[in-house]
Write an enzyme that holds these catalytic residues in place. Structure first.
Site, PDB file in Angstrom:
ATOM      1  N   SER A 252      15.288  -8.541 -11.354  1.00  0.00           N
ATOM      2  CA  SER A 252      14.072  -7.755 -11.130  1.00  0.00           C
ATOM      3  C   SER A 252      14.049  -7.176  -9.723  1.00  0.00           C
ATOM      4  O   SER A 252      14.654  -7.720  -8.793  1.00  0.00           O
ATOM      5  CB  SER A 252      12.832  -8.628 -11.334  1.00  0.00           C
ATOM      6  OG  SER A 252      12.731  -9.064 -12.666  1.00  0.00           O
ATOM      7  N   SER A 253      13.334  -6.081  -9.571  1.00  0.00           N
ATOM      8  CA  SER A 253      13.187  -5.489  -8.245  1.00  0.00           C
ATOM      9  C   SER A 253      12.451  -6.478  -7.344  1.00  0.00           C
ATOM     10  O   SER A 253      11.622  -7.267  -7.805  1.00  0.00           O
ATOM     11  CB  SER A 253      12.409  -4.181  -8.327  1.00  0.00           C
ATOM     12  OG  SER A 253      11.028  -4.445  -8.467  1.00  0.00           O
ATOM     13  N   PRO A 254      12.740  -6.463  -6.041  1.00  0.00           N
ATOM     14  CA  PRO A 254      12.020  -7.357  -5.130  1.00  0.00           C
ATOM     15  C   PRO A 254      10.517  -7.127  -5.160  1.00  0.00           C
ATOM     16  O   PRO A 254       9.744  -8.061  -4.964  1.00  0.00           O
ATOM     17  CB  PRO A 254      12.614  -7.049  -3.755  1.00  0.00           C
ATOM     18  CG  PRO A 254      13.580  -5.947  -3.921  1.00  0.00           C
ATOM     19  CD  PRO A 254      13.767  -5.669  -5.369  1.00  0.00           C
TER      20      PRO A 254
ATOM     21  N   THR B 264       8.724  -6.348  -7.830  1.00  0.00           N
ATOM     22  CA  THR B 264       8.205  -7.064  -9.001  1.00  0.00           C
ATOM     23  C   THR B 264       8.179  -8.561  -8.755  1.00  0.00           C
ATOM     24  O   THR B 264       7.214  -9.247  -9.108  1.00  0.00           O
ATOM     25  CB  THR B 264       9.062  -6.743 -10.245  1.00  0.00           C
ATOM     26  OG1 THR B 264       8.991  -5.344 -10.510  1.00  0.00           O
ATOM     27  CG2 THR B 264       8.568  -7.508 -11.454  1.00  0.00           C
ATOM     28  N   VAL B 265       9.247  -9.079  -8.146  1.00  0.00           N
ATOM     29  CA  VAL B 265       9.299 -10.506  -7.824  1.00  0.00           C
ATOM     30  C   VAL B 265       8.133 -10.874  -6.902  1.00  0.00           C
ATOM     31  O   VAL B 265       7.481 -11.916  -7.073  1.00  0.00           O
ATOM     32  CB  VAL B 265      10.649 -10.864  -7.164  1.00  0.00           C
ATOM     33  CG1 VAL B 265      10.647 -12.324  -6.686  1.00  0.00           C
ATOM     34  CG2 VAL B 265      11.795 -10.650  -8.146  1.00  0.00           C
TER      35      VAL B 265
END
Length: 211
Positions: free
Chosen positions: A62-64, A66-67
């Site tokens: 996942s994109s940072p 989103t994280v």
């Protein structure tokens, strides 16, 4: 080299914070974890972009951004233990390790969990318990958990998982609804789950009833 990586992680955390304001402890977690270790060698030059990246086994990291959203929606402050459903690369668990005393993570793809464990060792992270198995069964031996996080989308929260969430606990999951995925926050009160839809997202779905 360590100073260069630290500067890149700090810049990435600032980029996240500019579009999604982060709590100080969460921002610090993103500054502390070397994201390059969690992406395939051919994508290291993209490690700090706010984009999702392929990572093998037909999965994505996942994109940072989103994280960060999933982490902050968990409300980690004051919580002791967290269960992650779907370890993937291990990046989300590594971030959680900076915010919880005990992290438990389950992954259905053996290759991914083996690689994630290696990364945790390389980073000297010792408070993550990781295992290969069906994430939708949770990890009942160590339940109940203060927080539960789904790192793959789901159409419903299995009773098996619901039962492992502590009373007053928070569960965050990308839920499938009408062809969309929506980050949804659940709070357990009086033995029931109360939900709040937060925003649309895009995650790898659970597969054949497992994650």
């Amino acid at each position: 080299m360590e100073k260069i990586i630290a500067a890149k992680c700090k810049k990435m955390a600032e980029d996240i914070d500019s579009v999604f304001p982060l709590e100080p402890k969460i921002k610090k977690a993103f500054e502390d974890i070397n994201r390059e270790l969690f992406v395939p060698a051919g994508f290291k030059h993209l490690a700090y972009k706010l984009d999702a990246l392929p990572m093998g086994a037909n999965q994505w990291i996942s994109s940072p951004l989103t994280v960060a959203k999933m982490t902050q929606y968990l409300n980690p402050d004051g919580a002791d233990s967290v269960l992650e459903i779907g370890c993937g690369s291990g990046y989300q668990a590594a971030i959680l390790s900076r915010l919880f005393r005990r992290v438990f993570t389950v992954e259905r793809i053996e290759k991914l969990i083996v690689e994630a464990k290696r990364r945790f060792r390389d980073l000297s992270i010792y408070n993550i318990n990781a295992r290969y198995g069906d994430g939708l069964l949770g990890w009942p031996e160590f339940a109940p958990y203060d927080r539960i996080l789904f790192s793959a989308s789901a159409s419903e929260i299995p009773e098996e998982i619901f039962s492992q969430l502590k009373e007053g606990g928070v569960l965050v999951a990308p839920m499938e609804k009408g062809g969309r995925q929506i980050i949804t926050k659940f709070v357990k009160r009086s033995g029931r789950l109360f939900s709040q839809e937060l925003e649309e997202c895009l995650f790898v779905p659970t597969k054949n009833g497992t994650v």
